[in-house]
Design a protein around this motif. Structure first.
Motif, PDB file in Angstrom:
ATOM      1  N   THR A  92       0.767  -1.190  -0.071  1.00  0.00           N
ATOM      2  CA  THR A  92      -0.135   0.216  -0.066  1.00  0.00           C
ATOM      3  C   THR A  92       0.867   1.419   0.054  1.00  0.00           C
ATOM      4  O   THR A  92       2.052   1.032   0.306  1.00  0.00           O
ATOM      5  CB  THR A  92      -0.991  -0.075   1.261  1.00  0.00           C
ATOM      6  OG1 THR A  92      -1.910   1.109   1.168  1.00  0.00           O
ATOM      7  CG2 THR A  92      -0.184   0.153   2.425  1.00  0.00           C
ATOM      8  N   CYS A  93       0.290   2.359  -0.419  1.00  0.00           N
ATOM      9  CA  CYS A  93       1.169   3.528  -0.400  1.00  0.00           C
ATOM     10  C   CYS A  93       1.490   4.078   0.897  1.00  0.00           C
ATOM     11  O   CYS A  93       0.839   3.917   2.068  1.00  0.00           O
ATOM     12  CB  CYS A  93       0.298   4.900  -0.763  1.00  0.00           C
ATOM     13  SG  CYS A  93       1.380   6.138  -1.126  1.00  0.00           S
ATOM     14  N   GLY A  94       2.765   3.958   1.285  1.00  0.00           N
ATOM     15  CA  GLY A  94       3.409   4.020   2.429  1.00  0.00           C
ATOM     16  C   GLY A  94       4.220   2.851   3.169  1.00  0.00           C
ATOM     17  O   GLY A  94       4.494   3.032   4.274  1.00  0.00           O
ATOM     18  N   PHE A  95       3.575   1.597   2.656  1.00  0.00           N
ATOM     19  CA  PHE A  95       4.132   0.521   3.231  1.00  0.00           C
ATOM     20  C   PHE A  95       4.341  -0.738   2.463  1.00  0.00           C
ATOM     21  O   PHE A  95       3.595  -1.047   1.692  1.00  0.00           O
ATOM     22  CB  PHE A  95       3.323   0.046   4.664  1.00  0.00           C
ATOM     23  CG  PHE A  95       3.755  -1.182   5.101  1.00  0.00           C
ATOM     24  CD1 PHE A  95       4.960  -1.228   5.989  1.00  0.00           C
ATOM     25  CD2 PHE A  95       3.391  -2.461   4.925  1.00  0.00           C
ATOM     26  CE1 PHE A  95       5.408  -2.341   6.713  1.00  0.00           C
ATOM     27  CE2 PHE A  95       4.159  -3.863   5.431  1.00  0.00           C
ATOM     28  CZ  PHE A  95       5.085  -3.663   6.135  1.00  0.00           C
ATOM     29  N   SER A  96       5.575  -1.183   2.590  1.00  0.00           N
ATOM     30  CA  SER A  96       5.783  -2.514   1.974  1.00  0.00           C
ATOM     31  C   SER A  96       6.706  -3.195   2.835  1.00  0.00           C
ATOM     32  O   SER A  96       7.614  -2.879   3.560  1.00  0.00           O
ATOM     33  CB  SER A  96       6.560  -2.451   0.505  1.00  0.00           C
ATOM     34  OG  SER A  96       7.143  -3.501   0.080  1.00  0.00           O
ATOM     35  N   PHE A  97       6.290  -4.463   2.807  1.00  0.00           N
ATOM     36  CA  PHE A  97       7.420  -5.575   3.693  1.00  0.00           C
ATOM     37  C   PHE A  97       8.929  -5.481   3.248  1.00  0.00           C
ATOM     38  O   PHE A  97       9.698  -5.761   4.182  1.00  0.00           O
ATOM     39  CB  PHE A  97       6.693  -6.951   3.502  1.00  0.00           C
ATOM     40  CG  PHE A  97       7.188  -7.540   2.260  1.00  0.00           C
ATOM     41  CD1 PHE A  97       8.430  -8.635   2.221  1.00  0.00           C
ATOM     42  CD2 PHE A  97       6.597  -7.426   0.980  1.00  0.00           C
ATOM     43  CE1 PHE A  97       8.691  -9.135   0.945  1.00  0.00           C
ATOM     44  CE2 PHE A  97       6.788  -7.872  -0.185  1.00  0.00           C
ATOM     45  CZ  PHE A  97       7.934  -8.790  -0.136  1.00  0.00           C
ATOM     46  N   SER A 104       7.295   4.194   3.308  1.00  0.00           N
ATOM     47  CA  SER A 104       7.494   4.617   4.578  1.00  0.00           C
ATOM     48  C   SER A 104       6.131   5.400   5.103  1.00  0.00           C
ATOM     49  O   SER A 104       5.628   6.223   4.208  1.00  0.00           O
ATOM     50  CB  SER A 104       8.782   5.216   5.044  1.00  0.00           C
ATOM     51  OG  SER A 104       8.786   6.451   4.405  1.00  0.00           O
ATOM     52  N   GLY A 105       5.955   5.597   6.082  1.00  0.00           N
ATOM     53  CA  GLY A 105       5.108   6.323   7.082  1.00  0.00           C
ATOM     54  C   GLY A 105       3.679   5.803   7.223  1.00  0.00           C
ATOM     55  O   GLY A 105       2.778   6.621   8.032  1.00  0.00           O
ATOM     56  N   PHE A 106       3.191   4.970   6.791  1.00  0.00           N
ATOM     57  CA  PHE A 106       1.910   4.312   6.859  1.00  0.00           C
ATOM     58  C   PHE A 106       1.249   4.481   8.147  1.00  0.00           C
ATOM     59  O   PHE A 106       0.297   4.795   8.699  1.00  0.00           O
ATOM     60  CB  PHE A 106       1.764   3.142   6.207  1.00  0.00           C
ATOM     61  CG  PHE A 106       0.382   2.491   5.989  1.00  0.00           C
ATOM     62  CD1 PHE A 106      -0.456   2.858   5.441  1.00  0.00           C
ATOM     63  CD2 PHE A 106       0.186   1.233   7.086  1.00  0.00           C
ATOM     64  CE1 PHE A 106      -1.871   2.263   5.625  1.00  0.00           C
ATOM     65  CE2 PHE A 106      -0.901   0.511   7.187  1.00  0.00           C
ATOM     66  CZ  PHE A 106      -2.122   1.259   6.393  1.00  0.00           C
ATOM     67  N   ASP A 108       1.945   5.896  10.837  1.00  0.00           N
ATOM     68  CA  ASP A 108       2.037   7.177  11.639  1.00  0.00           C
ATOM     69  C   ASP A 108       1.207   8.370  10.725  1.00  0.00           C
ATOM     70  O   ASP A 108       1.124   9.561  11.374  1.00  0.00           O
ATOM     71  CB  ASP A 108       3.181   7.614  12.054  1.00  0.00           C
ATOM     72  CG  ASP A 108       4.107   6.543  12.751  1.00  0.00           C
ATOM     73  OD1 ASP A 108       3.441   6.431  13.799  1.00  0.00           O
ATOM     74  OD2 ASP A 108       5.173   6.226  12.663  1.00  0.00           O
ATOM     75  N   ASP A 109       0.706   8.066   9.574  1.00  0.00           N
ATOM     76  CA  ASP A 109       0.254   8.950   8.723  1.00  0.00           C
ATOM     77  C   ASP A 109      -1.401   8.668   8.449  1.00  0.00           C
ATOM     78  O   ASP A 109      -1.620   7.789   7.620  1.00  0.00           O
ATOM     79  CB  ASP A 109       1.104   8.923   7.475  1.00  0.00           C
ATOM     80  CG  ASP A 109       0.721  10.261   6.466  1.00  0.00           C
ATOM     81  OD1 ASP A 109      -0.681  10.695   6.876  1.00  0.00           O
ATOM     82  OD2 ASP A 109       1.548  10.831   5.912  1.00  0.00           O
ATOM     83  N   GLU A 110      -2.173   9.606   8.997  1.00  0.00           N
ATOM     84  CA  GLU A 110      -3.651   9.327   8.738  1.00  0.00           C
ATOM     85  C   GLU A 110      -3.865   9.372   7.504  1.00  0.00           C
ATOM     86  O   GLU A 110      -5.255   8.807   7.087  1.00  0.00           O
ATOM     87  CB  GLU A 110      -4.503  10.231   9.777  1.00  0.00           C
ATOM     88  CG  GLU A 110      -4.344   9.977  11.232  1.00  0.00           C
ATOM     89  CD  GLU A 110      -4.959  10.783  11.992  1.00  0.00           C
ATOM     90  OE1 GLU A 110      -5.784  11.739  11.532  1.00  0.00           O
ATOM     91  OE2 GLU A 110      -5.071  10.518  13.567  1.00  0.00           O
ATOM     92  N   LYS A 111      -3.405  10.356   6.784  1.00  0.00           N
ATOM     93  CA  LYS A 111      -3.867  10.516   5.322  1.00  0.00           C
ATOM     94  C   LYS A 111      -3.427   9.145   4.577  1.00  0.00           C
ATOM     95  O   LYS A 111      -4.208   8.955   3.443  1.00  0.00           O
ATOM     96  CB  LYS A 111      -3.128  11.685   4.666  1.00  0.00           C
ATOM     97  CG  LYS A 111      -3.392  13.146   5.140  1.00  0.00           C
ATOM     98  CD  LYS A 111      -2.723  14.226   4.453  1.00  0.00           C
ATOM     99  CE  LYS A 111      -3.212  15.701   5.295  1.00  0.00           C
ATOM    100  NZ  LYS A 111      -2.251  16.861   4.491  1.00  0.00           N
ATOM    101  N   LEU A 112      -2.402   8.640   4.757  1.00  0.00           N
ATOM    102  CA  LEU A 112      -2.016   7.243   4.058  1.00  0.00           C
ATOM    103  C   LEU A 112      -3.032   6.317   4.404  1.00  0.00           C
ATOM    104  O   LEU A 112      -3.409   5.386   3.606  1.00  0.00           O
ATOM    105  CB  LEU A 112      -0.287   6.792   4.576  1.00  0.00           C
ATOM    106  CG  LEU A 112       0.605   7.812   3.650  1.00  0.00           C
ATOM    107  CD1 LEU A 112       2.020   7.288   4.268  1.00  0.00           C
ATOM    108  CD2 LEU A 112       0.546   7.527   2.148  1.00  0.00           C
TER     109      LEU A 112
END
Length: 347
Positions: A92-97, A104-106, A108-112
């Motif tokens: 997903t936008c902001g996270f990958s294994f 990054s950031g998923f 901690d980021d409410e928008k993501l």
């Protein structure tokens, strides 16, 4: 323990819409309709379809209808071959294994997170009835392999919100949720209680990692590409070489004699806690990934599948092997030609 009917024997289509260069050529050629027939001929009942957000969204989060059409086409091929489908959001936008993708950031980021929720609302609306009128079924897997244990509390909260929003659209579709440490068996216990009767606890198993990932350059600090390790090595050697090559030692080896080797009791031991958690919570348990790297010998690969399959069957655990083609674990690749007819009995 409850059985995940229709999802007992499967395979991943890794590298098609995920962990790839996301070109039209890749989408058009890596997996084709005839591969679905092969999977059905193997006697399997479902596929796990990993997708990256780039397939269905542009950089601004706008819907890419062409990606949705590709998923629909895959579903049609499933229907033709009487296969069920797990739709797995692999990135997903902001996270990958995989830190190599620099997402990054998923957490901690409410928008993501809101973008994640909206993507799942869109996927649910588009595919909840994709198999209407047939005997096939689709399930949704929220996110592949949360990594750090520190994300546990946040991930449980995000998963709950996402499920609540999906449920307004698809009230009975089964939803798969995995835990931290890349969906490890040891982290299943830290998932929140199932939110309803259609939640599935999802884990991955590549144990012993020293064997299944021998020579994998992305593992540990000193896993050189030419490192090889036979499956039936003594546990004393597993302990020594895991410490050296991987940098951490699993908890199971110490439960056995140093001269013992990997057998059914090894897998029973590492599965025991997750099985008990699933039984106590009356929730479905599923293994979304398992497999042995192409650098293992075909004979060892076959034996490993036999052992882990025995324990899956002992507890009625559904699973999907990683992976159908290439991706360092390809079951249809030529290296397994001599053993494949036997190996597919244990998928």
């Amino acid at each position: 323990m409850k059985q995940f009917k229709g999802f007992m024997h499967g395979v991943n289509l890794g590298g098609w819409f995920s962990q790839c260069n996301h070109t039209e050529e890749r989408y058009d050629t890596f997996i084709k309709e005839e591969d679905f027939k092969t999977i059905a001929d193997w006697g399997l009942d479902h596929i796990r379809l990993p997708i990256d957000y780039e397939l269905v969204e542009n950089a601004d989060g706008q819907k890419l209808e062409k990606g949705y059409e590709r998923i629909r086409k895959a579903a049609e091929w499933c229907k033709t071959n009487n296969l069920n489908m797990i739709l797995d959001l692999h990135k997903t936008c902001g996270f990958s294994f995989d830190i190599g993708y620099q997402e990054s950031g998923f957490f901690d980021d409410e928008k993501l997170q809101e973008r994640f929720y909206k993507l799942w609302e869109s996927l649910a609306e588009s595919f909840k009835d994709i198999f209407a009128g047939s005997n096939n079924e689709i399930c949704f897997e929220l996110l592949n392999e949360v990594t750090d244990q520190a994300y546990c509390k946040k991930w449980n909260a995000i998963a709950k919100t996402c499920i609540e929003r999906i449920r307004k659209i698809a009230p009975t579709t089964k939803i798969l949720v995995g835990s931290y440490w890349n969906n490890s068996l040891a982290s299943v216990k830290d998932l929140d209680e199932p939110y309803d009767e259609n939640i599935v606890y999802n884990f991955h198993c590549y144990e012993p990692l020293l064997f299944t990932h021998q020579g994998a350059p992305w593992v540990g600090q000193k896993m050189n590409p030419d490192f090889r390790f036979p499956l039936k090595s003594k546990f004393s050697d597993y302990i020594k070489m895991t410490s050296e090559k991987v940098g951490q030692i699993g908890t199971a080896f110490g439960a056995f004699s140093p001269d013992a080797t990997v057998d059914v009791s090894y897998f029973e031991t590492i599965f025991a806690e997750a099985v008990k958690v699933a039984e106590d919570r009356n929730v479905l348990l599923y293994c979304g990934e398992y497999g042995a790297i192409e650098k293992a010998t075909p004979e060892d690969t076959l034996e490993w599948y036999k052992l882990i399959s025995t324990v899956f069957n002992n507890h009625g655990i559904g699973r999907a092997a990683w992976s159908y083609r290439q991706m360092d674990f390809g079951l249809s690749d030529s290296r397994l030609d001599a053993v494949r007819s036997e190996l597919i009995k244990y998928l």
